[in-house]
Write a protein that holds these residues in place. Structure first.
Motif, PDB file in Angstrom:
ATOM      1  N   ILE A 234      11.125  51.118  17.649  1.00  9.50           N
ATOM      2  CA  ILE A 234      10.612  50.034  16.814  1.00  9.50           C
ATOM      3  C   ILE A 234      11.604  49.773  15.681  1.00  9.50           C
ATOM      4  N   SER A 235      11.869  48.497  15.421  1.00  8.87           N
ATOM      5  CA  SER A 235      12.824  48.113  14.374  1.00  8.87           C
ATOM      6  C   SER A 235      12.196  48.268  12.989  1.00  8.87           C
ATOM      7  N   PRO A 236      13.017  48.201  11.935  1.00  5.57           N
ATOM      8  CA  PRO A 236      12.471  48.285  10.577  1.00  5.57           C
ATOM      9  C   PRO A 236      11.459  47.181  10.256  1.00  5.57           C
ATOM     10  N   SER A 237      11.530  46.060  10.970  1.00  7.02           N
ATOM     11  CA  SER A 237      10.570  44.974  10.744  1.00  7.02           C
ATOM     12  C   SER A 237       9.309  45.153  11.588  1.00  7.02           C
ATOM     13  N   ALA A 238       9.171  46.316  12.229  1.00  2.00           N
ATOM     14  CA  ALA A 238       8.022  46.685  13.072  1.00  2.00           C
ATOM     15  C   ALA A 238       7.973  45.915  14.379  1.00  2.00           C
ATOM     16  N   SER A 239       9.115  45.365  14.803  1.00  2.00           N
ATOM     17  CA  SER A 239       9.214  44.698  16.096  1.00  2.00           C
ATOM     18  C   SER A 239       9.633  45.704  17.157  1.00  2.00           C
ATOM     19  N   LEU A 240       9.112  45.523  18.353  1.00  2.00           N
ATOM     20  CA  LEU A 240       9.452  46.402  19.463  1.00  2.00           C
ATOM     21  C   LEU A 240      10.902  46.156  19.884  1.00  2.00           C
ATOM     22  N   VAL A 241      11.689  47.214  19.932  1.00  2.00           N
ATOM     23  CA  VAL A 241      13.073  47.135  20.402  1.00  2.00           C
ATOM     24  C   VAL A 241      13.103  47.463  21.891  1.00  2.00           C
ATOM     25  N   SER A 242      12.427  48.550  22.269  1.00  2.00           N
ATOM     26  CA  SER A 242      12.344  48.937  23.675  1.00  2.00           C
ATOM     27  C   SER A 242      11.100  49.792  23.893  1.00  2.00           C
TER      28      SER A 242
ATOM     29  N   ASN B 150       1.583  45.796  12.872  1.00  2.00           N
ATOM     30  CA  ASN B 150       1.188  45.841  11.466  1.00  2.00           C
ATOM     31  C   ASN B 150       1.390  47.261  10.918  1.00  2.00           C
ATOM     32  N   LEU B 151       2.646  47.628  10.708  1.00  3.00           N
ATOM     33  CA  LEU B 151       2.997  48.972  10.252  1.00  3.00           C
ATOM     34  C   LEU B 151       3.637  48.896   8.866  1.00  3.00           C
ATOM     35  N   ASP B 152       3.456  49.951   8.102  1.00  2.00           N
ATOM     36  CA  ASP B 152       4.008  50.020   6.749  1.00  2.00           C
ATOM     37  C   ASP B 152       5.515  50.281   6.821  1.00  2.00           C
ATOM     38  N   PRO B 153       6.349  49.336   6.371  1.00  2.00           N
ATOM     39  CA  PRO B 153       7.801  49.515   6.436  1.00  2.00           C
ATOM     40  C   PRO B 153       8.296  50.751   5.678  1.00  2.00           C
ATOM     41  N   GLU B 154       7.568  51.186   4.680  1.00  2.00           N
ATOM     42  CA  GLU B 154       7.983  52.373   3.921  1.00  2.00           C
ATOM     43  C   GLU B 154       7.877  53.648   4.761  1.00  2.00           C
ATOM     44  N   GLU B 155       7.158  53.573   5.879  1.00  2.00           N
ATOM     45  CA  GLU B 155       6.982  54.746   6.745  1.00  2.00           C
ATOM     46  C   GLU B 155       7.852  54.663   8.003  1.00  2.00           C
ATOM     47  N   TYR B 156       8.834  53.768   7.976  1.00  5.50           N
ATOM     48  CA  TYR B 156       9.707  53.509   9.128  1.00  5.50           C
ATOM     49  C   TYR B 156      10.333  54.771   9.711  1.00  5.50           C
ATOM     50  N   GLU B 157      10.799  55.676   8.898  1.00  5.47           N
ATOM     51  CA  GLU B 157      11.471  56.879   9.403  1.00  5.47           C
ATOM     52  C   GLU B 157      10.557  57.692  10.317  1.00  5.47           C
ATOM     53  N   VAL B 158       9.252  57.592  10.139  1.00 10.26           N
ATOM     54  CA  VAL B 158       8.314  58.337  10.978  1.00 10.26           C
ATOM     55  C   VAL B 158       8.015  57.575  12.270  1.00 10.26           C
ATOM     56  N   TRP B 159       7.812  56.250  12.183  1.00 12.33           N
ATOM     57  CA  TRP B 159       7.386  55.516  13.383  1.00 12.33           C
ATOM     58  C   TRP B 159       8.480  54.782  14.130  1.00 12.33           C
TER      59      TRP B 159
END
Length: 117
Positions: free
Chosen positions: A53-61, A96-105
């Protein structure tokens, strides 16, 4: 050198992963019935998917790494169900994911129980 008074504590990685599962599943599940093959036993299938998942919460693969609940009555539909789940994950993106938690998801695994009866 500490949190300011009134600042909420950061959520643990396990809490974030659990919340991510719940969010993605809730956003994807409504899309599955439109593409799911019709059998009497689809509701027993559980599709396990690894996501990037990208930092913008979009699916990459997305990659299906396991399917459980396969029975003689739904075995012929497993490949179609895997395609349906991947298509639904793409359609639901961005999540709808929190961008501040990107490193986890950013690299996440999710289990989707195909239950639309």
């Amino acid at each position: 050198a500490g949190k300011a008074v009134g600042t909420p504590a950061a959520r643990s990685a396990s809490v974030i992963r659990s919340a991510t599962n719940t969010t993605i599943a809730a956003e994807v599940r409504p899309l599955i019935p439109s593409c799911a093959p019709r059998t009497s036993d689809n509701s027993s299938l559980r599709v396990f998917v690894s996501l990037s998942i990208s930092p913008s919460a979009s699916l990459v693969s997305a990659n299906v790494y396991d399917v459980q609940g396969i029975t003689p009555s739904n075995e012929a539909q497993v490949e179609e169900m895997k395609r349906c789940v991947l298509q639904s994950l793409k359609a639901a993106s961005p999540y709808n994911l929190d961008p501040e938690e990107y490193e986890v998801w950013k690299g996440h695994r999710v289990q989707l129980k195909v239950n639309f009866k």
